[in-house]
Design an enzyme around this catalytic site. Structure first.
Site, PDB file in Angstrom:
ATOM      1  N   ASP A 200       0.827  -1.200   0.000  1.00 23.40           N
ATOM      2  CA  ASP A 200       0.000   0.000   0.000  1.00 23.40           C
ATOM      3  C   ASP A 200       0.868   1.259   0.000  1.00 23.40           C
ATOM      4  O   ASP A 200       1.770   1.395   0.831  1.00 23.40           O
ATOM      5  CB  ASP A 200      -0.868  -0.032   1.271  1.00 23.40           C
ATOM      6  N   GLU A 262       1.470  -0.488  -5.001  1.00 23.79           N
ATOM      7  CA  GLU A 262       0.407   0.452  -5.365  1.00 23.79           C
ATOM      8  C   GLU A 262       1.061   1.831  -5.549  1.00 23.79           C
ATOM      9  O   GLU A 262       0.764   2.777  -4.828  1.00 23.79           O
ATOM     10  CB  GLU A 262      -0.660   0.515  -4.259  1.00 23.79           C
TER      11      GLU A 262
END
Ligand code: NOJ
Length: 530
Positions: A200, A262
Site C-alpha cells: 500500500d 500500489e
C-alpha cells in the site's frame, strides 16, 4: 520448473478479495477468512491464478483495515491466524497463489508504536517512529488525501503527520528501527507461506528532508501534478533501497514470491522505475484504469505501458476496477470523468445507465484480457456488479465522507457485500443471516452468482470462457501488435499470437470494407486465426 511457471506473476490473473465483503461464514454481516475459504472453489472455477486479500490484520477499521494496529495477527472480525493458515492451505491445494496487503506508510493510532510514542515525551526515540513536529500552527501546508490538513495536534502541543485519516499516522522511514520492524513483518508472513504482497502507498513512504511545504496545494491538493517535480511527500528517491532489500528477502524464499506496489506514480515512465529488476515485480497500471475509454486514449496508454515497462523488462499489469474507484460497470454507464479514488457517485448525482455500463464493461474486460501481461480483477466484476450509487448517508463508512462533510461521498459504493444466491435472504447468500455491514442495492439479487452459473452469455460465463482461452493460448506471456487496418477513431484491433482482438468503442455498428468483420456497438470479438 519451466520459465512460464517461474515467472507466474508476469502473466497472472490476480483476483482481489475485499475480505469485509466477499463471504461471511459466521453471519455477523462482515465477511471473514472462513467465508473466503468456503468459496475458494468458485474462484478456482472462474479460472484465476492468484488472489490478493485486502487487509485482514488487527485494526480498529477506521479505514476499512488500512489502519493496522498489529501486522502479525488477524483481526477478530475476520477470524484467527489458524483461519488464515487454513485459507492459505486450501488456496494452495487448489493451485491458487495468495498475495496479502501490507500497509507500510502508516499504522493505526492504536498500534503499540504510536501509543508508545504518544506516551513518551517530545524528542524521545519512541516519537522517532513517526513524524512529530513542534509549532503553534501545522508544521507545513500538507493536506490529507481524505480531506483537511495532514497534521493533528496532541495535547502536549506536538503535531503528527498523516497523509490519510488522523487515525493513520505516517511512519518515519528514515528510522532504521522502522525498516527492521517491517523486514520482520515480511518474514513473518513469508514463513507462513504467502506468495507475496500488495504494498500500500509505497510512493508515500519517503518524505523530503525538513518536510518542506508542498509547492502547489492550490492546484494539486494533497496529490501531485504529472510532469512537475514531485512534491516532498510523493515518490522520493530515498525509498528505493528499502524495496531492493525487500526484494532480496522475497528472493531468498523458494517459489517465486512476488510484490506488487500500489505506486501511484505518473507518467508511466516514472512508474517503471519501481519495477526495475531488483525492486517490485509489478505495479498497478493506474493510467489504464484512469484512461477515458476511447480508442485514442486507450491506444496511447497501451503504447506507453509496453514502452515504459518493457524498457525495464517488467510486464505491464492491467486493471479496470478495485476497492477505491467506481466499479467499471457503472463508470462506463455514463460520463463520469476519471472518478478516481474517494470521489464516487451518490444519490444526488447523475445516475449511471446500468445496461449500457455493463455492456461496455464486459467488452472492455474482454479487450483487456487479450493483452499480454498480468491482469487484476476486482471481486464482483465477474458478476457485472454495478456500484451502489444510492447508498444512504447513515451507512457511509469511508473516512472521506466524514472528513469532507459529505461533499465527497467516498468509496463505499464499490465495497458492498457480494450476492451469491439470489433472494435466499436479504444479503443474497453473502451469509446465512441476511446481515450485511453495507446494505446491497435491490438490483443485486439480479446479479447473484447462482443466476449466472452455467448460463450461456451471462457475465460470469463470459469471464470464465475468456480466462480459459487466455490460459489455453498463453496470452499472458504472448506478443502484441496493432492491426492498423482495423483501427480507427472508434475501433482498436490487435493481435496476440494467433488471436485477433477487435473492439468497437462506438455506438454504431462497425463493419470492415470486405464485410467479413461485423461488430455491434460497444462490443469486443476474439477471433482465433491459424
Ligand atoms: C490505498 C488503499 O487502496 C486505500 O483503500 C487506502 O484508503 C489508502 N491506501 C490508505 O491506506
Amino acid at each position: 520448473m519451466d520459465q512460464a511457471q517461474l515467472d507466474w506473476w508476469r502473466s497472472a490473473v490476480i483476483y482481489q478479495i475485499y475480505p469485509r465483503s466477499f463471504a461471511d461464514a459466521n453471519g455477523d454481516g462482515m465477511g471473514d477468512l472462513p467465508g473466503i475459504t468456503s468459496r475458494l472453489g468458485s474462484l478456482k472455477s472462474l479460472g484465476i491464478d492468484a488472489i490478493w486479500l485486502s487487509p485482514f490484520m488487527r485494526s480498529p477499521q477506521k479505514d476499512a483495515g488500512y489502519d493496522v494496529s498489529d501486522y502479525c495477527d488477524v483481526d477478530p472480525l475476520f477470524g484467527t491466524l489458524d483461519d488464515f493458515d487454513r485459507m492459505l492451505a486450501t488456496a494452495h491445494s487448489l493451485g491458487l497463489r495468495v498475495l496479502i496487503d501490507l500497509v507500510p506508510n502508516h499504522t493505526s493510532d492504536q498500534h503499540e508504536w504510536f501509543k508508545r510514542a504518544v506516551a513518551a515525551s517530545p524528542g524521545s526515540p519512541e516519537r522517532e517512529f513517526y513524524h512529530f513536529r513542534d509549532g503553534d500552527t501545522p508544521p507545513n501546508n500538507w493536506q490529507s488525501m481524505f480531506g483537511g490538513p495532514a497534521w493533528t495536534r496532541l495535547p502536549d502541543g506536538q503535531w503528527y503527520c498523516h497523509l490519510f485519516d488522523s487515525s493513520q499516522p505516517d511512519l518515519n522511514w528514515e528510522n532504521p528501527k522502522v525498516q527492521e520492524a517491517f523486514e520482520d513483518i515480511l518474514r513473518f508472513w513469508l514463513d507462513r507461506g504467502v506468495d507475496g504482497f500488495r504494498v500500500d502507498q509505497p510512493h508515500a513512504m519517503g518524505k523530503a528532508a525538513g518536510l518542506p511545504d508542498h509547492p502547489d496545494v492550490e492546484r494539486a491538493g494533497a496529490g501531485f501534478i504529472e510532469g512537475e517535480p514531485s512534491p516532498p511527500m510523493w515518490f522520493q528517491e530515498s525509498v528505493h533501497p528499502i524495496f531492493r532489500r525487500w526484494r532480496a528477502i522475497l528472493d531468498s524464499y523458494p517459489g517465486e514470491r512476488a510484490m506488487c506496489g500500489e505506486a501511484y506514480v505518473l507518467p508511466l515512465s516514472f512508474m517503471a522505475l519501481w519495477v526495475r529488476p531488483d525492486e517490485f515485480h509489478q505495479t498497478f497500471n493506474f493510467r489504464y484504469l484512469d484512461s477515458p475509454w476511447t480508442a485514442k486514449d486507450i491506444r496511447k496508454t497501451i503504447d506507453e505501458s509496453f514502452a515504459a515497462f518493457g524498457a525495464v523488462g517488467a510486464p505491464s499489469t492491467w486493471v479496470l476496477s478495485n476497492h477505491d474507484v467506481m466499479r467499471h460497470a457503472s463508470r462506463m454507464g455514463g460520463d463520469f470523468g476519471r472518478t478516481t479514488a474517494s470521489d464516487g457517485v451518490g444519490p444526488n448525482d447523475k445516475q449511471p445507465d446500468a445496461e449500457l455500463g455493463l455492456k461496455r464493461a464486459v467488452a472492455a474486460t474482454l479487450f483487456t484480457l487479450g493483452l499480454p501481461g498480468s491482469m487484476y480483477l476486482y471481486q464482483g466484476e465477474e458478476l457485472g456488479l454495478p456500484e451502489h450509487t444510492t447508498l444512504a448517508p447513515e451507512f457511509r463508512q469511508d473516512p472521506t465522507f466524514a472528513r469532507t462533510n459529505g461533499e465527497r461521498v467516498g468509496r463505499d459504493g464499490c465495497r458492498v457485500p457480494l450476492p451469491w444466491e439470489s433472494n435466499v435472504n436479504e444479503s443474497n447468500g453473502f451469509n446465512q443471516t441476511g446481515k450485511s455491514w453495507l446494505p446491497q442495492p435491490a438490483s443485486y439479487s439480479n446479479y447473484a452468482r447462482d443466476l449466472q452459473e452455467g448460463v450461456e452469455g451471462s457475465t460470469l460465463e463470459t469471464y470464465k470462457w475468456a480466462l480459459a482461452k487466455r490460459k489455453e493460448l498463453n496470452l499472458g506471456h504472448g506478443t502484441f501488435e496493432w492491426v492498423n487496418e482495423l483501427c480507427s477513431d472508434t475501433s482498436l484491433a490487435y493481435r496476440n499470437g494467433s488471436l485477433l482482438v477487435i473492439h468497437n468503442f462506438g455506438d454504431d455498428v462497425l463493419e470492415s470494407e470486405n464485410g467479413l468483420i461485423h461488430l455491434e456497438a460497444n462490443q469486443t470479438v476474439w477471433l482465433e486465426q491459424s
